[in-house]
Design a protein around this motif. Structure first.
Motif, mmCIF file in Angstrom:
data_model
loop_
_atom_site.group_PDB
_atom_site.id
_atom_site.type_symbol
_atom_site.label_atom_id
_atom_site.label_comp_id
_atom_site.label_asym_id
_atom_site.label_seq_id
_atom_site.Cartn_x
_atom_site.Cartn_y
_atom_site.Cartn_z
ATOM 1 N N UNK A 206 0.823 -1.209 0.000
ATOM 2 C CA UNK A 206 0.000 0.000 0.000
ATOM 3 C C UNK A 206 0.857 1.259 0.000
ATOM 4 N N UNK A 207 1.887 1.252 0.841
ATOM 5 C CA UNK A 207 2.771 2.424 0.927
ATOM 6 C C UNK A 207 3.492 2.659 -0.397
ATOM 7 N N UNK A 208 3.950 1.584 -1.040
ATOM 8 C CA UNK A 208 4.647 1.728 -2.321
ATOM 9 C C UNK A 208 3.690 2.196 -3.413
ATOM 10 N N UNK A 209 2.452 1.719 -3.369
ATOM 11 C CA UNK A 209 1.465 2.168 -4.357
ATOM 12 C C UNK A 209 1.168 3.652 -4.197
ATOM 13 N N UNK A 210 1.092 4.104 -2.955
ATOM 14 C CA UNK A 210 0.854 5.532 -2.711
ATOM 15 C C UNK A 210 2.033 6.371 -3.188
ATOM 16 N N UNK A 211 3.245 5.886 -2.937
ATOM 17 C CA UNK A 211 4.428 6.611 -3.410
ATOM 18 C C UNK A 211 4.436 6.673 -4.937
ATOM 19 N N UNK A 212 4.007 5.573 -5.563
ATOM 20 C CA UNK A 212 3.934 5.534 -7.016
ATOM 21 C C UNK A 212 2.947 6.585 -7.527
ATOM 22 N N UNK A 213 1.831 6.739 -6.844
ATOM 23 C CA UNK A 213 0.844 7.738 -7.236
ATOM 24 C C UNK A 213 1.370 9.153 -7.101
ATOM 25 N N UNK B 172 -3.473 13.760 -15.459
ATOM 26 C CA UNK B 172 -3.048 12.975 -14.302
ATOM 27 C C UNK B 172 -4.101 11.951 -13.907
ATOM 28 N N UNK B 173 -5.358 12.370 -13.890
ATOM 29 C CA UNK B 173 -6.424 11.479 -13.437
ATOM 30 C C UNK B 173 -6.753 10.401 -14.470
ATOM 31 N N UNK B 174 -6.458 10.671 -15.748
ATOM 32 C CA UNK B 174 -6.646 9.608 -16.735
ATOM 33 C C UNK B 174 -5.673 8.461 -16.471
ATOM 34 N N UNK B 175 -4.479 8.793 -15.980
ATOM 35 C CA UNK B 175 -3.533 7.751 -15.583
ATOM 36 C C UNK B 175 -4.027 7.016 -14.336
ATOM 37 N N UNK B 176 -4.679 7.761 -13.436
ATOM 38 C CA UNK B 176 -5.187 7.154 -12.204
ATOM 39 C C UNK B 176 -6.293 6.138 -12.489
ATOM 40 N N UNK B 177 -7.069 6.402 -13.530
ATOM 41 C CA UNK B 177 -8.221 5.556 -13.811
ATOM 42 C C UNK B 177 -7.830 4.083 -13.937
ATOM 43 N N UNK B 178 -6.652 3.839 -14.527
ATOM 44 C CA UNK B 178 -6.211 2.455 -14.727
ATOM 45 C C UNK B 178 -5.919 1.745 -13.409
ATOM 46 N N UNK B 179 -5.648 2.516 -12.343
ATOM 47 C CA UNK B 179 -5.302 1.895 -11.063
ATOM 48 C C UNK B 179 -6.498 1.787 -10.127
ATOM 49 N N UNK B 180 -7.628 2.414 -10.496
ATOM 50 C CA UNK B 180 -8.801 2.382 -9.628
ATOM 51 C C UNK B 180 -9.598 1.084 -9.833
ATOM 52 N N UNK B 181 -10.291 0.651 -8.801
ATOM 53 C CA UNK B 181 -11.185 -0.505 -8.971
ATOM 54 C C UNK B 181 -12.212 -0.230 -10.057
ATOM 55 N N UNK B 182 -12.577 -1.253 -10.786
ATOM 56 C CA UNK B 182 -13.509 -1.068 -11.899
ATOM 57 C C UNK B 182 -14.862 -0.550 -11.444
#
Length: 350
Positions: A185-192, A222-232
């Motif tokens: 979780x921490x690494x995913x947040x850093x990635x974001x 930025x948020x278009x990139x986020x969309x791929x990481x969000x739950x469907x």
């Protein structure tokens, strides 16, 4: 007449040999060499084969006029200064010569003023051309330097983009290899967070000359990139107006939005049902920018409670403080809404 610091060479075109000889002697004393052409044929031959600092043209010639010669010079692209010599009653001829490309004209007369005026006109025309050529050289050097700088800047942008992408990939690989959910979780947040900085970098690279970012475009990218990481199950909606803002302030807002969106995706719908998550950029009070992140989940208090390590909350507070902005969480019937108002430093374009 004053001494010439450097020797100039001019072509004098006139069918009067006596006046031509007088001018040759007078100008030679001040360092100006005079080559005489008695007619248009000889003038054309000399202009084609030799180099002159300036040309002095009489109007009436055995065949044609000085304007004819001048027109041929300018049509061939010659920038050699041209001084037209006319009689005192020939104002229309002088005007026609200027329209044809003459730099100046001198009234031909038998007075003592004629030669000093001619010398002064020649020198001024030569200096004018030298200044224009120096300006053209400076412009060419400036354009070349700018092209080199743009090439170097492009290379820097390319390297920075590659470095940011590499760091994100390393964090993703480390997260995949970790057995700890907390570490992942921490690494995913850093990635974001790195993704937020990378999005600003792309906005700068795409035409803001390194100074400003159009915040609406940046957030959507930025948020278009986020969309791929969000739950469907999470529906992300983005609405913006054009707001121009400094790059450093855009980074701060990008980090804030990434934290709020990430928190909502993680905590707003604990049952995995998902819902609506919106990011809205609008014009606030007193010309400020207004950023609203809202979800229709179970509701929370992200401004007062710490979840996980609490790093995200502290980062968000620090970023808003750096913006000199305010952050509020109004009461809502459902879900969580966070409102941030900030100085844009530029006009908001509605």
């Amino acid at each position: 007449m004053s001494d010439a610091p450097t020797r100039s060479r001019i072509l004098y075109i006139d069918d009067d040999p006596v006046l031509a000889r007088l001018i040759q002697k007078a100008l030679a004393r001040v360092g100006i060499e005079v080559v005489h052409a008695p007619d248009a044929t000889e003038a054309d031959r000399l202009l084609l084969g030799e180099k002159f600092s300036a040309v002095v043209l009489d109007h009436y010639l055995p065949s044609g006029t000085g304007i004819d010669i001048l027109a041929r010079m300018r049509a061939a692209g010659s920038k050699v200064p041209a001084i037209y010599v006319t009689g005192s009653s020939e104002a229309t001829v002088a005007v026609a010569a200027l329209k044809a490309g003459a730099d100046d004209y001198v009234i031909k007369s038998a007075t003592e003023e004629f030669l000093p005026l001619l010398e002064r006109s020649i020198r001024q025309a030569i200096v004018k051309l030298e200044l224009e050529e120096a300006r053209d050289r400076a412009d060419a050097e400036t354009h070349a330097a700018r092209a080199r700088a743009e090439m170097l800047l492009s290379e820097v942008h390319h390297r920075v983009a590659n470095s940011l992408a590499m760091v994100q990939s390393l964090l993703r690989l480390q997260a995949q290899a970790s057995a700890s959910e907390e570490v992942r979780t921490a690494l995913a947040e850093a990635q974001g967070r790195i993704g937020a900085v990378a999005a600003v970098h792309r906005s700068l690279y795409l035409g803001n000359e390194g100074r400003q970012v159009e915040l609406g475009t940046y957030l959507r990218t930025m948020l278009s990139d986020f969309t791929a990481t969000l739950p469907s199950e999470v529906r992300l909606e983005v609405a913006t107006v054009p707001v121009h803002i400094g790059a450093d302030r855009a980074v701060c807002l990008g980090v804030v939005v990434s934290e709020l969106v990430t928190n909502a995706a993680k905590y707003a719908w604990p049952g995995g049902t998902g819902g609506r998550l919106s990011v809205t950029l609008a014009e606030g009070r007193d010309g400020k920018g207004r950023l609203v992140v809202a979800d229709d989940g179970i509701g929370s208090s992200p401004l007062s409670e710490s979840r996980g390590t609490g790093l995200g909350r502290r980062l968000m507070r620090a970023m808003v403080d750096q913006l000199g902005g305010t952050v509020e969480q109004p009461d809502t019937a459902r879900g969580t809404t966070v409102v941030i108002e900030f100085e844009t430093e530029c006009e908001t374009v509605g």
